[in-house]
Design a protein around this motif. Structure first.
Motif, PDB file in Angstrom:
ATOM      1  N   HIS A  21       0.797  -1.159  -0.222  1.00 27.09           N
ATOM      2  CA  HIS A  21       0.152  -0.245  -0.180  1.00 27.09           C
ATOM      3  C   HIS A  21       0.873   1.294  -0.076  1.00 27.09           C
ATOM      4  O   HIS A  21       0.225   2.430  -0.308  1.00 27.09           O
ATOM      5  CB  HIS A  21      -0.923   0.116   1.155  1.00 27.09           C
ATOM      6  N   LEU A  22       2.258   1.412   0.181  1.00 27.10           N
ATOM      7  CA  LEU A  22       3.003   2.259   0.378  1.00 27.10           C
ATOM      8  C   LEU A  22       3.002   3.341  -0.967  1.00 27.10           C
ATOM      9  O   LEU A  22       3.019   4.420  -0.585  1.00 27.10           O
ATOM     10  CB  LEU A  22       4.219   2.015   0.987  1.00 27.10           C
ATOM     11  N   PRO A  23       3.012   2.768  -2.094  1.00 29.04           N
ATOM     12  CA  PRO A  23       3.156   3.716  -3.237  1.00 29.04           C
ATOM     13  C   PRO A  23       2.066   4.167  -3.570  1.00 29.04           C
ATOM     14  O   PRO A  23       1.747   5.322  -3.867  1.00 29.04           O
ATOM     15  CB  PRO A  23       3.648   2.547  -4.374  1.00 29.04           C
ATOM     16  N   PHE A  24       0.733   3.472  -3.108  1.00 26.66           N
ATOM     17  CA  PHE A  24      -0.603   4.282  -3.210  1.00 26.66           C
ATOM     18  C   PHE A  24      -0.474   5.392  -2.072  1.00 26.66           C
ATOM     19  O   PHE A  24      -1.002   6.456  -2.660  1.00 26.66           O
ATOM     20  CB  PHE A  24      -1.736   3.345  -2.828  1.00 26.66           C
ATOM     21  N   LEU A  25      -0.167   5.033  -1.065  1.00 27.44           N
ATOM     22  CA  LEU A  25      -0.169   6.301   0.220  1.00 27.44           C
ATOM     23  C   LEU A  25       0.659   7.621  -0.227  1.00 27.44           C
ATOM     24  O   LEU A  25       0.444   8.462  -0.168  1.00 27.44           O
ATOM     25  CB  LEU A  25       0.181   5.778   1.443  1.00 27.44           C
ATOM     26  N   ALA A  26       1.793   7.052  -0.923  1.00 27.75           N
ATOM     27  CA  ALA A  26       2.735   8.196  -1.361  1.00 27.75           C
ATOM     28  C   ALA A  26       2.220   8.916  -2.470  1.00 27.75           C
ATOM     29  O   ALA A  26       2.279   9.975  -2.464  1.00 27.75           O
ATOM     30  CB  ALA A  26       4.071   7.643  -1.784  1.00 27.75           C
ATOM     31  N   VAL A  27       1.392   8.443  -3.368  1.00 26.96           N
ATOM     32  CA  VAL A  27       0.739   8.915  -4.547  1.00 26.96           C
ATOM     33  C   VAL A  27      -0.587   9.857  -3.750  1.00 26.96           C
ATOM     34  O   VAL A  27      -0.744  10.992  -4.291  1.00 26.96           O
ATOM     35  CB  VAL A  27       0.197   8.017  -5.567  1.00 26.96           C
ATOM     36  N   TYR A  28      -1.036   9.263  -2.658  1.00 21.80           N
ATOM     37  CA  TYR A  28      -2.189  10.218  -2.158  1.00 21.80           C
ATOM     38  C   TYR A  28      -1.415  11.501  -1.546  1.00 21.80           C
ATOM     39  O   TYR A  28      -1.763  12.538  -1.561  1.00 21.80           O
ATOM     40  CB  TYR A  28      -2.883   9.491  -1.059  1.00 21.80           C
ATOM     41  N   ASP A  29      -0.321  11.239  -0.924  1.00 23.64           N
ATOM     42  CA  ASP A  29       0.324  12.229  -0.280  1.00 23.64           C
ATOM     43  C   ASP A  29       0.819  13.246  -1.172  1.00 23.64           C
ATOM     44  O   ASP A  29       1.010  14.594  -0.649  1.00 23.64           O
ATOM     45  CB  ASP A  29       1.752  11.840   0.526  1.00 23.64           C
ATOM     46  N   SER A  30       1.081  12.983  -2.486  1.00 23.51           N
ATOM     47  CA  SER A  30       1.520  14.072  -3.263  1.00 23.51           C
ATOM     48  C   SER A  30       0.488  14.738  -4.084  1.00 23.51           C
ATOM     49  O   SER A  30       0.565  15.503  -4.933  1.00 23.51           O
ATOM     50  CB  SER A  30       2.690  13.421  -4.286  1.00 23.51           C
ATOM     51  N   GLY A  31      -0.712  14.471  -3.532  1.00 20.64           N
ATOM     52  CA  GLY A  31      -2.026  15.023  -4.155  1.00 20.64           C
ATOM     53  C   GLY A  31      -2.124  14.480  -5.723  1.00 20.64           C
ATOM     54  O   GLY A  31      -3.052  15.163  -6.277  1.00 20.64           O
ATOM     55  N   GLU A  32      -1.821  13.148  -5.965  1.00 22.56           N
ATOM     56  CA  GLU A  32      -2.023  12.552  -7.139  1.00 22.56           C
ATOM     57  C   GLU A  32      -3.333  11.800  -7.416  1.00 22.56           C
ATOM     58  O   GLU A  32      -3.496  11.086  -8.318  1.00 22.56           O
ATOM     59  CB  GLU A  32      -0.747  12.136  -8.071  1.00 22.56           C
TER      60      GLU A  32
END
Length: 556
Positions: free
Chosen positions: A288-299
């Motif tokens: 899930h970490l790459p998903f959360l990173a994408v959410y964190d960057s506003g994407e």
């Protein structure tokens, strides 16, 4: 693109819980179908866009079957559904973006209550869905188009979500055909979990020099099982975190292009970093970490709901026990939120499984299990009954997924427990008259909670309109009627994908998604064709021309 904000760790997104506040219909508004306040309409949400769509056939999918011409979204939530653009504008201080949809069909954002988009986002290579390819020529066109946006030398891949039954030639493309389509890129196409697979010349060179060399035929063929496992593993081992993030963005973009705005992900089998993993395995603790990173960057442009899959064989249930001890159900915000335990709660269906069910119930979690045989649903529902005798589960919304062979007796028994069934058209690709289902008509007539899903992207496509074609015609990819007597209407399919599927999400999601009504989250899809009137054969060609998430345009 909206800014998603921080996800605060592993799916631990803080939830706002402000009191509802009235949006207030302006005086003199022209007789709206719905306008003003609704539960939750005053609570902050994200995304929080402002938008009016007008001049459409807006199928709200509410309980009355309302069709409107105009919908307004303010701060991410619907504030007006009716016929007047002027009345809609009175809900805003500053003029919002206004889009004329020119008479097109508009539906709520589709909810997929059982899929594997997290696996899809972690796919190696530039994953390219082939759900709407019907010939080798279609594959070549799809790949050639994909290559225009992929740097030379990088893999273009399709792992699951299709079958060569859907191609006119009833076979995979060959090495030479892939070379012609992709002269500057290696290719890898793999069926289902474990193949068979195929590659081109550049891919063949990569696989043959892998740490565990893959046997590739002169025509690019890779045998199902171990050889495909080695090929998939070789690609997976090349993945960087940045490439996984790119895969997440690609998966999200594909989802909204077919109108799916909310996903209840069902996890993965725990990866062992061996060729036995197959395409359905990942690291459950990091995927899930790459998903959360994408959410964190506003994407982030979809709503993700996360189920946790567990396959403990140890009667002590070590991984499940720690999950229940250290995680929370329905924890997060409107974009990312935890869900339940499933689609497996433990390995097998014996005593260890039953103990897992007891612990899930005692912890107050939703459970989802998986039925594909003529008997497993019986064991599962009888197990649910045994658990309910000591720990009531009637308010927990326990679910049995797929259910190709479920009977009316067991539907009634599950319904008595407050449970539901998740349905999918996965038989479309490889089903036969002897291996068909699910019994859509029987299930809907039973009155049980039922929802539509894709089970994409392993053994089925994510595209909901392909599943709609199967559910309404009973025809497989070969054009054979295999589910005779169990067809349902396209209106019923869409209800299963929208209004009905909100129930499966649980928590506050059940009241704020699935229909176009005042106070709900502003997720809408404008379709390229009129889903309700086109010839049934054209259902598979339906897609989104405009997808809206919380009032923000995320696909056009």
């Amino acid at each position: 693109m909206f800014k998603a904000g921080a996800t605060a760790g592993a799916a631990a997104v803080a939830t706002s819980a402000g009191a509802a506040a009235s949006t207030g219909a302006a005086a003199g508004a022209a007789a709206p179908i719905a306008s003003g306040a609704a539960a939750g309409s005053g609570r902050p949400t994200r995304p929080a866009g402002n938008l009016i769509l007008h001049n459409g056939h807006i199928h709200t999918m509410d309980s009355r079957g309302t069709v409107a011409r105009t919908v307004a979204i303010r701060d991410g939530r619907i504030v007006y559904v009716g016929g007047s653009v002027g009345a809609a504008r009175r809900h805003f201080v500053d003029p919002p973006r206004t889009i004329d949809v020119h008479g097109r069909t508009v539906i709520p954002g589709i909810i997929d209550c059982h899929n594997h988009i997290v696996l899809m986002g972690n796919r190696p290579g530039h994953h390219t869905p082939l759900g709407n390819a019907y010939s080798i020529a279609d594959v070549a066109k799809t790949y050639a188009a994909r290559a225009r946006s992929v740097p030379a030398g990088e893999f273009i891949t399709t792992i699951g979500g299709f079958h060569f039954n859907q191609f006119a030639e009833r076979r995979l493309p060959t090495l030479s055909e892939l070379d012609a389509a992709l002269p500057r890129h290696p290719a890898y196409i793999s069926v289902g979990f474990t193949g068979p697979s195929v590659t081109n010349t550049a891919g063949k060179a990569f696989f043959e020099r892998a740490a565990e060399p893959v046997a590739v035929g002169p025509d690019g063929s890779i045998a199902a099982g171990l050889e495909t496992g080695k090929a998939t593993l070789a690609l997976r081992r090349t993945l960087t975190f940045e490439q996984r993030k790119r895969g997440v963005r690609d998966a999200m973009a594909y989802a909204v292009s077919v109108g799916v705005t909310t996903h209840l992900d069902q996890g993965a089998f725990q990866a062992t970093d061996t060729p036995g993993d197959g395409a359905a395995s990942e690291d459950n603790y990091t995927m899930h970490l790459p998903f959360l990173a994408v959410y964190d960057s506003g994407e982030g442009i979809i709503r993700l709901r996360i189920n946790f899959l567990h396959m403990d064989t140890d009667p002590a249930l070590p991984s499940l026990t720690e999950r229940l001890r250290n995680a929370f159900p329905f924890f997060g915000d409107d974009l990312v939120r935890t869900g339940g335990i499933g689609e497996f709660i433990a390995a097998g269906l014996g005593d260890t499984w039953l103990e897992a069910a007891r612990r899930v119930a005692a912890a107050g979690w939703r459970a989802e299990v998986h039925s594909l045989s003529t008997t497993d649903f019986q064991i599962e529902i009888e197990g649910f009954e045994a658990v309910n005798a000591s720990t009531p589960i009637t308010d927990l919304r326990w679910v049995v997924a797929h259910v190709p062979f479920i009977t009316r007796e067991y539907l009634d028994r599950l319904n008595a427990l407050g449970g539901g069934v998740s349905l999918t058209g996965w038989r479309y690709l490889t089903g036969t008259p002897a291996s068909n289902g699910p019994p859509f008509r029987t299930i809907l007539d039973s009155g049980i909670h039922a929802g539509m899903s894709s089970d994409g992207m392993q053994i089925a496509p994510m595209n909901p309109f392909i599943h709609a074609y199967y559910a309404t015609t009973g025809k497989n990819a070969l054009g054979e009627v295999i589910n005779a007597g169990q067809q349902i209407t396209r209106e019923e399919v869409l209800a299963l994908y929208t209004r009905c599927n909100a129930w499966f999400l649980g928590g506050e999601d059940s009241d704020q998604l699935g229909t176009i009504e005042v106070g709900k989250l502003g997720d809408l899809v404008v379709l390229n064709r009129d889903y309700f009137t086109i010839p049934v054969a054209d259902l598979r060609r339906v897609r989104s021309v405009l997808t809206v998430l919380g009032g923000e345009v995320v696909h056009t």
